[in-house]
Design an enzyme around this catalytic site. Structure first.
Site, PDB file in Angstrom:
ATOM      1  N   ARG A 159     102.014  30.446  13.257  1.00 25.13           N
ATOM      2  CA  ARG A 159     102.584  30.330  14.604  1.00 25.13           C
ATOM      3  C   ARG A 159     104.109  30.269  14.523  1.00 25.13           C
ATOM      4  O   ARG A 159     104.812  30.893  15.305  1.00 25.13           O
ATOM      5  CB  ARG A 159     102.041  29.075  15.304  1.00 25.13           C
ATOM      6  CG  ARG A 159     100.568  29.148  15.593  1.00 25.13           C
ATOM      7  CD  ARG A 159     100.091  27.987  16.458  1.00 25.13           C
ATOM      8  NE  ARG A 159      98.643  28.047  16.599  1.00 25.13           N
ATOM      9  CZ  ARG A 159      97.785  27.193  16.062  1.00 25.13           C
ATOM     10  NH1 ARG A 159      98.224  26.143  15.388  1.00 25.13           N
ATOM     11  NH2 ARG A 159      96.500  27.356  16.217  1.00 25.13           N
ATOM     12  N   PHE A 174      93.249  36.774  22.411  1.00 26.82           N
ATOM     13  CA  PHE A 174      92.356  35.791  21.786  1.00 26.82           C
ATOM     14  C   PHE A 174      93.148  34.482  21.624  1.00 26.82           C
ATOM     15  O   PHE A 174      93.270  33.934  20.543  1.00 26.82           O
ATOM     16  CB  PHE A 174      91.845  36.280  20.427  1.00 26.82           C
ATOM     17  CG  PHE A 174      91.178  37.633  20.475  1.00 26.82           C
ATOM     18  CD1 PHE A 174      89.824  37.752  20.788  1.00 26.82           C
ATOM     19  CD2 PHE A 174      91.904  38.790  20.227  1.00 26.82           C
ATOM     20  CE1 PHE A 174      89.213  38.995  20.831  1.00 26.82           C
ATOM     21  CE2 PHE A 174      91.290  40.037  20.264  1.00 26.82           C
ATOM     22  CZ  PHE A 174      89.942  40.143  20.569  1.00 26.82           C
ATOM     23  N   ASP A 204      92.125  35.539  27.006  1.00 29.91           N
ATOM     24  CA  ASP A 204      90.939  35.009  26.328  1.00 29.91           C
ATOM     25  C   ASP A 204      89.732  35.215  27.243  1.00 29.91           C
ATOM     26  O   ASP A 204      89.880  35.332  28.456  1.00 29.91           O
ATOM     27  CB  ASP A 204      91.105  33.518  26.007  1.00 29.91           C
ATOM     28  CG  ASP A 204      90.213  33.058  24.859  1.00 29.91           C
ATOM     29  OD1 ASP A 204      90.705  32.954  23.716  1.00 29.91           O
ATOM     30  OD2 ASP A 204      89.009  32.805  25.114  1.00 29.91           O
ATOM     31  N   SER A 205      88.543  35.247  26.636  1.00 32.48           N
ATOM     32  CA  SER A 205      87.336  35.375  27.464  1.00 32.48           C
ATOM     33  C   SER A 205      86.909  34.024  28.045  1.00 32.48           C
ATOM     34  O   SER A 205      86.068  33.978  28.935  1.00 32.48           O
ATOM     35  CB  SER A 205      86.199  35.966  26.635  1.00 32.48           C
ATOM     36  OG  SER A 205      86.019  35.208  25.462  1.00 32.48           O
ATOM     37  N   ALA A 254      88.774  41.084  25.662  1.00 25.72           N
ATOM     38  CA  ALA A 254      89.991  41.746  25.157  1.00 25.72           C
ATOM     39  C   ALA A 254      89.777  43.243  24.942  1.00 25.72           C
ATOM     40  O   ALA A 254      90.685  44.034  25.176  1.00 25.72           O
ATOM     41  CB  ALA A 254      90.436  41.086  23.855  1.00 25.72           C
ATOM     42  N   ASP A 269      94.282  37.568  17.388  1.00 28.61           N
ATOM     43  CA  ASP A 269      93.627  36.575  16.518  1.00 28.61           C
ATOM     44  C   ASP A 269      92.173  36.411  16.940  1.00 28.61           C
ATOM     45  O   ASP A 269      91.784  35.365  17.465  1.00 28.61           O
ATOM     46  CB  ASP A 269      94.388  35.242  16.599  1.00 28.61           C
ATOM     47  CG  ASP A 269      93.831  34.205  15.637  1.00 28.61           C
ATOM     48  OD1 ASP A 269      93.179  34.599  14.642  1.00 28.61           O
ATOM     49  OD2 ASP A 269      94.029  33.004  15.880  1.00 28.61           O
ATOM     50  N   CYS A 274      89.760  36.627  10.339  1.00 36.14           N
ATOM     51  CA  CYS A 274      89.291  35.400   9.674  1.00 36.14           C
ATOM     52  C   CYS A 274      87.906  35.610   9.076  1.00 36.14           C
ATOM     53  O   CYS A 274      87.222  34.646   8.751  1.00 36.14           O
ATOM     54  CB  CYS A 274      89.310  34.214  10.628  1.00 36.14           C
ATOM     55  SG  CYS A 274      88.220  34.421  12.040  1.00 36.14           S
TER      56      CYS A 274
HETATM   57  N1  SAH Z   1      94.762  32.141  18.291  1.00 36.86           N
HETATM   58  C1  SAH Z   1      94.025  30.953  18.631  1.00 36.86           C
HETATM   59  C2  SAH Z   1      92.627  30.946  18.054  1.00 36.86           C
HETATM   60  C3  SAH Z   1      91.753  32.093  18.492  1.00 36.86           C
HETATM   61  S1  SAH Z   1      90.061  31.800  18.293  1.00 36.86           S
HETATM   62  C4  SAH Z   1      94.817  29.737  18.184  1.00 36.86           C
HETATM   63  O1  SAH Z   1      95.826  29.901  17.486  1.00 36.86           O
HETATM   64  O2  SAH Z   1      94.452  28.632  18.544  1.00 36.86           O
HETATM   65  C5  SAH Z   1      89.341  33.183  19.038  1.00 36.86           C
HETATM   66  C6  SAH Z   1      89.339  33.163  20.568  1.00 36.86           C
HETATM   67  O3  SAH Z   1      88.840  34.431  21.004  1.00 36.86           O
HETATM   68  C7  SAH Z   1      88.450  32.128  21.229  1.00 36.86           C
HETATM   69  O4  SAH Z   1      89.215  31.358  22.111  1.00 36.86           O
HETATM   70  C8  SAH Z   1      87.404  32.933  22.023  1.00 36.86           C
HETATM   71  O5  SAH Z   1      87.138  32.364  23.307  1.00 36.86           O
HETATM   72  C9  SAH Z   1      88.097  34.253  22.195  1.00 36.86           C
HETATM   73  N2  SAH Z   1      87.255  35.432  22.317  1.00 36.86           N
HETATM   74  C10 SAH Z   1      86.117  35.737  21.653  1.00 36.86           C
HETATM   75  N3  SAH Z   1      85.694  36.974  21.978  1.00 36.86           N
HETATM   76  C11 SAH Z   1      86.599  37.468  22.881  1.00 36.86           C
HETATM   77  C12 SAH Z   1      86.719  38.692  23.586  1.00 36.86           C
HETATM   78  N4  SAH Z   1      85.842  39.682  23.409  1.00 36.86           N
HETATM   79  N5  SAH Z   1      87.749  38.845  24.409  1.00 36.86           N
HETATM   80  C13 SAH Z   1      88.668  37.868  24.596  1.00 36.86           C
HETATM   81  N6  SAH Z   1      88.599  36.692  23.939  1.00 36.86           N
HETATM   82  C14 SAH Z   1      87.573  36.492  23.105  1.00 36.86           C
END
Ligand code: SAH
Length: 395
Positions: A211, A227, A249-250, A279, A299, A339
Site C-alpha cells: 500500500r 477489489f 468492490d462487489s 469488476a 487485488d 494471491c
Molecule cells: N485490496 C484489498 C483486499 C482485496 S480482497 C485490501 O487491501 O484490503 C478481494 C476483494 O474482492 C473482496 O473485498 C471481495 O468482496 C472482492 N470481490 C470478489 N470478487 C469480486 C468481483 N467479481 N468484482 C468485484 N469485487 C470482487
C-alpha cells in the site's frame, strides 16, 4: 510415541527440511493414529529425524514441528516457538505507527497450520489443521500469558480445513469478545476492523508494505482501486494526495467501510467514489464510458485454489489486467496482484504480458511486490510465498 517410517527414496523432505510429508512418502501407517497426533519421523533406515503431527485424512500427512528428534512437544515447546515468532516482529520495517500485524505465520514460523494476528489489544487465531486443533488450548493459554490481550478470537473459517476433515470454527477462545470493530493504525493510517465478520482475520495485513509503495505513485492521480475490500489501497492513495479515488468492490458492506475509512483519514468525500459491482463487468462499462485513470490497483481474491483451476484462473487474471490496461492513460500505473499460491510469479508475469499484447500497449515492470515482512517465507518452504504483484508502467 509412535514412529512413522518413510519409504526408501522418499526422504527428500527430510534432507531439505521441508515441513510437509505427503501420505505417499510414508511406508506404513499405524491404524490407531488420531488426526493431529504427534509422531516421530524416521528415515527408511529407521533413524528418527524429526517430530511432527500426522493426519491420516490429509494428503499432507505430516507437518514437521521440530527437526530435533529429542525435543518434547509440550507447553514449553509452544512457548519457545511463540516467543521466537513474536520476537522476530520486533525489528521489522514497516511496522512504525502500526498496531496490527501477523505474529505467527504458520510453517514459515515453525508452527505449521497456525496463524496468529494481532489487532491492537486483540488477537485472532486461525487453526488450519487437526494437529493445531489438538494444541490450540495450550497455544491460547501461552498467548494469554505472553501478550495479555483483551481477548483471543478464533477465525478458523478457512478453505483448507475440509482437506483436514475439519469444519469451520468461529468464536471466542479466551477473554472478551471484540463486539465493535477494532480501531487500528497501519503506518499512521486509521482503520476499523471487524474481527468477527471481516475477511481472513479481519484485514489484509499482507498488503501493508505494498500500500505504501503504490501510494508513491498517487499524488495528483485519478486512482481506481478495484477489489478494494474496505479501502486499504484507497486510503493510502487518498492520504498521498490522489485527486480522485474510486473504490470498486462487489460487496456493499466492504464499500461502506471503505467510505468510513476514507473519512476517518481526512480524505475529502468529494474526491471519493464507491462503485458496487462485479469488476469483470464494471471495468468494461467504464471503458464504454471512456473513463480513464492514472493509477489502477487490481487485488482480486484467490482465483486458483488448486493446480486444476489454473486455466480458468489465468483467464480471469488476463481479463481484468487487459480491461485495466484499456482504462489507463498513456504512462499510467497498473498495480496488479495474484494471491493464488498455484500461480507463481513467472506465470503471473506471462499472464500480464498476454494482456499487454492484447491491449497493444508497452508495459514495463517498475517494482516487484510480495507479502509484507511479517508474512515471511521460509526458504525451505517456498509454498509460503502466495502473494505476488507488479507495479507496471503502461505506455
Ligand atoms: N485490496 C484489498 C483486499 C482485496 S480482497 C485490501 O487491501 O484490503 C478481494 C476483494 O474482492 C473482496 O473485498 C471481495 O468482496 C472482492 N470481490 C470478489 N470478487 C469480486 C468481483 N467479481 N468484482 C468485484 N469485487 C470482487
Amino acid at each position: 510415541m509412535i514412529t512413522v517410517r518413510l519409504k526408501q527414496g522418499r526422504e527428500r523432505a527430510l534432507e531439505n527440511r521441508h515441513p510437509w510429508i505427503f501420505s505417499g512418502a510414508i511406508d506404513r501407517l499405524d491404524r490407531g493414529i488420531q488426526p493431529g497426533q504427534v509422531v516421530q519421523i524416521a528415515d527408511a533406515q529407521g533413524a528418527v529425524r524429526a517430530l511432527g503431527y500426522l493426519n491420516p485424512r490429509s494428503q499432507i500427512a505430516i507437518r514437521i514441528l521440530s527437526w530435533d528428534a529429542d525435543e518434547m512437544i509440550d507447553r514449553a515447546f509452544l512457548r519457545r516457538r511463540l516467543e521466537a515468532s513474536i520476537a522476530r516482529r520486533q525489528r521489522l520495517p514497516g511496522l512504525a505507527d502500526t498496531t496490527a500485524c501477523r505474529l505467527v505465520n504458520a510453517e514459515s514460523d515453525g508452527l505449521p497450520g497456525l496463524i496468529v494476528d494481532c489487532y491492537d489489544e486483540w488477537l485472532v487465531l486461525q487453526s488450519l489443521t487437526a494437529g493445531i486443533e489438538r494444541l490450540k488450548d495450550e497455544i491460547a493459554d501461552v498467548l494469554m500469558e505472553l501478550l495479555e490481550p483483551r481477548g483471543i478470537y478464533e477465525r478458523s473459517d478457512v478453505d483448507v480445513r475440509p482437506r483436514e476433515g475439519l469444519t469451520d470454527l468461529v468464536g471466542p477462545l479466551r477473554g472478551e469478545i471484540p463486539m465493535e470493530p477494532v480501531a487500528i493504525q497501519e503506518q499512521g493510517r486509521l482503520f476499523r476492523v471487524d474481527l468477527l465478520r471481516g475477511h481472513k482475520t479481519g484485514f489484509y495485513l499482507d498488503q501493508r508494505q505494498n500500500r505504501e509503495r503504490v501510494a508513491a505513485y498517487c499524488p495528483g492521480a485519478e486512482v481506481l482501486n478495484a477489489f478494494s475490500y474496505t479501502g486499504g489501497f484507497g486510503v493510502y492513495a487518498g492520504t498521498a494526495g490522489a485527486s480522485r479515488i474510486v473504490n470498486l468492490d462487489s460487496s456493499a458492506d466492504a464499500l461502506a467501510a471503505a467510505a468510513e475509512h476514507m473519512a476517518l483519514n481526512g480524505v475529502p468525500a468529494e474526491r471519493c467514489e464507491n462503485v458496487t459491482g462485479d469488476a469483470f463487468r464494471v471495468l468494461r462499462t467504464m471503458r464504454d464510458q471512456a473513463r480513464r485513470f492514472d493509477v489502477i490497483v487490481l487485488d482480486p481474491p484467490k482465483f486458483a485454489f488448486s493446480k486444476a483451476q489454473l486455466p480458468s484462473a489465468t483467464r480471469g487474471y488476463k481479463d481484468i489486467n487487459l480491461q485495466a490496461m484499456h482504462l489507463l492513460r498513456p504512462g499510467g500505473i497498473l498495480t496488479t496482484f495474484s494471491c493464488s499460491g498455484a500461480v507463481d510469479e513467472l506465470l503471473f508475469q506471462k499472464v500480464v504480458f498476454g494482456a499487454a499484447i492484447d491491449a497493444d500497449r508497452d508495459v514495463q515492470i517498475l517494482e516487484r511486490l510480495g507479502q509484507a515482512a511479517d508474512h515471511p517465507v521460509l526458504l525451505s518452504f517456498p509454498e509460503g510465498a502466495y502473494l505476488k504483484g507488479f507495479i507496471c508502467r503502461v505506455d
